[in-house]
Enzyme design. Structure first.
Site, PDB file in Angstrom:
ATOM      1  N   CYS A  77       0.870  -1.184   0.000  1.00  0.00           N
ATOM      2  CA  CYS A  77       0.000   0.000   0.000  1.00  0.00           C
ATOM      3  C   CYS A  77       0.903   1.230   0.000  1.00  0.00           C
ATOM      4  O   CYS A  77       1.689   1.432   0.948  1.00  0.00           O
ATOM      5  CB  CYS A  77      -0.861  -0.036   1.273  1.00  0.00           C
ATOM      6  SG  CYS A  77      -1.940   1.386   1.483  1.00  0.00           S
ATOM      7  N   CYS A 187      -0.816   3.610  -6.743  1.00  0.00           N
ATOM      8  CA  CYS A 187      -1.729   2.999  -5.764  1.00  0.00           C
ATOM      9  C   CYS A 187      -1.962   1.578  -6.250  1.00  0.00           C
ATOM     10  O   CYS A 187      -2.241   1.362  -7.441  1.00  0.00           O
ATOM     11  CB  CYS A 187      -3.045   3.776  -5.717  1.00  0.00           C
ATOM     12  SG  CYS A 187      -4.363   2.925  -4.802  1.00  0.00           S
TER      13      CYS A 187
HETATM   14  N1  DGL Z   1      -3.848   0.381  -2.254  1.00  0.00           N
HETATM   15  C1  DGL Z   1      -3.658   1.589  -1.488  1.00  0.00           C
HETATM   16  C2  DGL Z   1      -2.425   2.336  -1.990  1.00  0.00           C
HETATM   17  O1  DGL Z   1      -1.587   1.757  -2.661  1.00  0.00           O
HETATM   18  C3  DGL Z   1      -4.953   2.339  -1.445  1.00  0.00           C
HETATM   19  C4  DGL Z   1      -5.048   3.293  -0.291  1.00  0.00           C
HETATM   20  C5  DGL Z   1      -6.459   3.656   0.146  1.00  0.00           C
HETATM   21  O2  DGL Z   1      -7.084   2.834   0.822  1.00  0.00           O
HETATM   22  O3  DGL Z   1      -6.889   4.773  -0.142  1.00  0.00           O
HETATM   23  O4  DGL Z   1      -2.235   3.488  -1.711  1.00  0.00           O
END
Ligand code: DGL
Length: 276
Positions: A77, A187
């Site tokens: 993340c 993301c």
């Molecule tokens: N997959 C997360 C990232 O890489 C998403 C973050 C979120 O929950 O907004 O930032």
């Protein structure tokens, strides 16, 4: 002692289903390893929260993952990495690997034009990313694209949805596409919709992500520590995975399985997954 440690699983964490894209690349590259994945969909999105909240939620989730006696932690993340990676590295005595927008590979691929970085608000505003831009001396050539609400749509609808297509069309409307040379997916959720983005922006724009860099980094650290079961990629292996999700019902687990299996199929992986 070291042999025992190498048999422990690798922990993978994300605010929701986004890190499943990283898990798929891990399984593809390192199929002999075991994995425990924790998706915090019950608290997603993280990317619109305060740093204190992202920190509290991430540390809670990771504390839970540590109950599984993992030999390494992948923070799949970008948002959580921006806020807690230093603290995690100080606290834990296992390798901790994070994610960051693949700006350096993006710049390398960029022949002319700007590099657009699609990420959450937290990732784009945090010091980690802004220090990276400064370090690479690229401030004037980066377009920051905070994709407010996109994580929620993917958590709800998966990757096949007209809502996603419309969202992507809308978010590029204020930009001159001809000015963009490369798009960086900052993301892990957005990796699932790479094809949709490619269809909308056209084939002249390269789209890059940081997944493989993260997998490679993990592999090197495990190898250096003698904790890698086998560095062999591919082969029709059976890979053991424990999937956990904090969502209210089983829907998020089902979505996680679907996204994982679809991505592995796209990679032409011939192994099978044993959900433990
Ligand atoms: N997959 C997360 C990232 O890489 C998403 C973050 C979120 O929950 O907004 O930032």
């Amino acid at each position: 002692m070291e042999k025992n440690l190498s048999n422990l699983p690798i922990g993978v964490f994300d605010s929701g289903v986004g890190g499943i894209s990283v898990l798929a690349d891990l399984v593809y590259q390192l199929p002999d390893e075991q994995y425990v994945y924790f998706g915090d969909s019950g608290n997603a999105p993280y990317g619109i929260r305060s740093n204190e909240e992202v920190k509290r939620l991430s540390l809670n989730a990771i504390e839970y993952l540590l109950n599984f006696k993992i030999k390494a932690l992948v923070v799949a993340c970008n948002t959580a990495t921006s806020v807690v990676i230093n603290e995690l590295r100080n606290r834990l005595n296992i390798p901790v690997i994070g994610m960051e927008p693949a700006l350096k590979p993006g710049i390398k691929l960029n022949k002319q034009g700007k590099v657009a970085v699609m990420a959450t608000d937290v990732t784009l505003r945090e010091k980690k990313f802004n220090d990276l831009i400064q370090k690479l001396k690229y401030a004037t050539n980066v377009i920051k694209m905070p994709c407010l609400g996109l994580v929620e749509i993917i958590e709800k609808e998966g990757k096949h949805s007209d809502k996603i297509k419309n969202y992507i069309k809308d978010i590029f409307l204020p930009h001159n596409i001809d000015e963009i040379g490369v798009i960086v997916l900052g993301c892990t959720h957005y990796i699932f919709i790479k094809d949709i983005i490619a269809n909308i922006v056209g084939e002249n724009i390269n789209i890059v992500d940081g997944n493989l860099g993260t997998v490679r980094h993990l592999k090197n650290l495990l190898q250096a520590d003698n904790k890698l079961i086998s560095g062999k990629t591919g082969g029709c292996k059976e890979t053991k995975i424990k999937l956990i999700n904090s969502g209210k019902n089983d829907d998020m687990l089902e979505l996680s399985k679907k996204l994982l299996e679809e991505r592995l199929k796209d990679l032409n992986w011939c192994g099978i997954i044993n959900y433990i």
